[in-house]
Design an enzyme around this catalytic site. Structure first.
Site, PDB file in Angstrom:
ATOM      1  N   THR A  70       0.809  -1.220   0.000  1.00  0.00           N
ATOM      2  CA  THR A  70       0.000   0.000   0.000  1.00  0.00           C
ATOM      3  C   THR A  70       0.841   1.268   0.000  1.00  0.00           C
ATOM      4  OG1 THR A  70      -0.229  -0.147   2.398  1.00  0.00           O
ATOM      5  CG2 THR A  70      -2.002  -1.079   1.072  1.00  0.00           C
ATOM      6  N   CYS A  71       2.014   1.232   0.609  1.00  0.00           N
ATOM      7  CA  CYS A  71       2.863   2.436   0.621  1.00  0.00           C
ATOM      8  C   CYS A  71       3.302   2.823  -0.787  1.00  0.00           C
ATOM      9  CB  CYS A  71       4.099   2.214   1.481  1.00  0.00           C
ATOM     10  SG  CYS A  71       3.720   2.031   3.224  1.00  0.00           S
TER      11      CYS A  71
END
Length: 167
Positions: free
Chosen positions: A134-135
């Site tokens: 997700t980062c």
């Protein structure tokens, strides 16, 4: 119980909230913020909760990794599977990959880092499930035998509602 709520909301978070607000005000003038109502400001910051997921916009701006490009079978299968999903599942997929269930207000061209599909080679459909970083807004997608299998695997992982931010 009222004292605990008051402490948690007003006392414990006071320093952190003041620091956040000071930094926020350095970026955005208070006069600009007063132009918006609460719902309007939420929409500007987080996008429209009820907006349709524009799959074509995502397809125009997606990055691909570890594959031959946008014409790679994996990428074609991904967008075929995505178009076959319900709007609710599309939003869950977006949340799975980006930690945000709303599309960017000005479109996927403004998503930073860009939405990326990373090809993961597998020999069998049962070998791996899709995962995400997700980062980095990256979907790590195994090379399934068909778009239908891919859709099934994606829907399986997104309906689990599991992630590091969930309980």
């Amino acid at each position: 119980q009222t004292n605990v709520k008051d402490f948690k909301l007003n006392t414990e978070l006071k320093t952190a909230s003041a620091a956040f607000l000071a930094g926020f005000r350095r970026l955005i003038d208070d006069r600009w913020l007063r132009m918006f109502g609460e719902d309007e400001l939420q929409q500007v910051i987080s996008g429209d909760q009820d907006a349709a997921f524009d799959v074509d916009d995502l397809q125009r701006h997606v990055q691909v990794s570890n594959c031959s490009g946008p014409k790679d079978r994996l990428v074609i299968d991904f967008f075929t599977a995505l178009k076959a999903m319900t709007p609710e599942h599309r939003m869950k997929l977006l949340r799975f990959v980006t930690s945000c269930s709303r599309a960017p207000l000005l479109g996927f061209t403004h998503l930073q880092p860009p939405f990326t599909v990373h090809k993961v080679h597998v020999r069998h459909d049962s070998e791996k499930l899709p995962t995400a970083s997700t980062c980095f807004n990256t979907l790590k997608l195994p090379t399934y035998s068909s778009w239908k299998v891919m859709k099934q695997k994606l829907e399986f992982v997104i309906v689990q509602d599991a992630g590091f931010e969930m309980e």
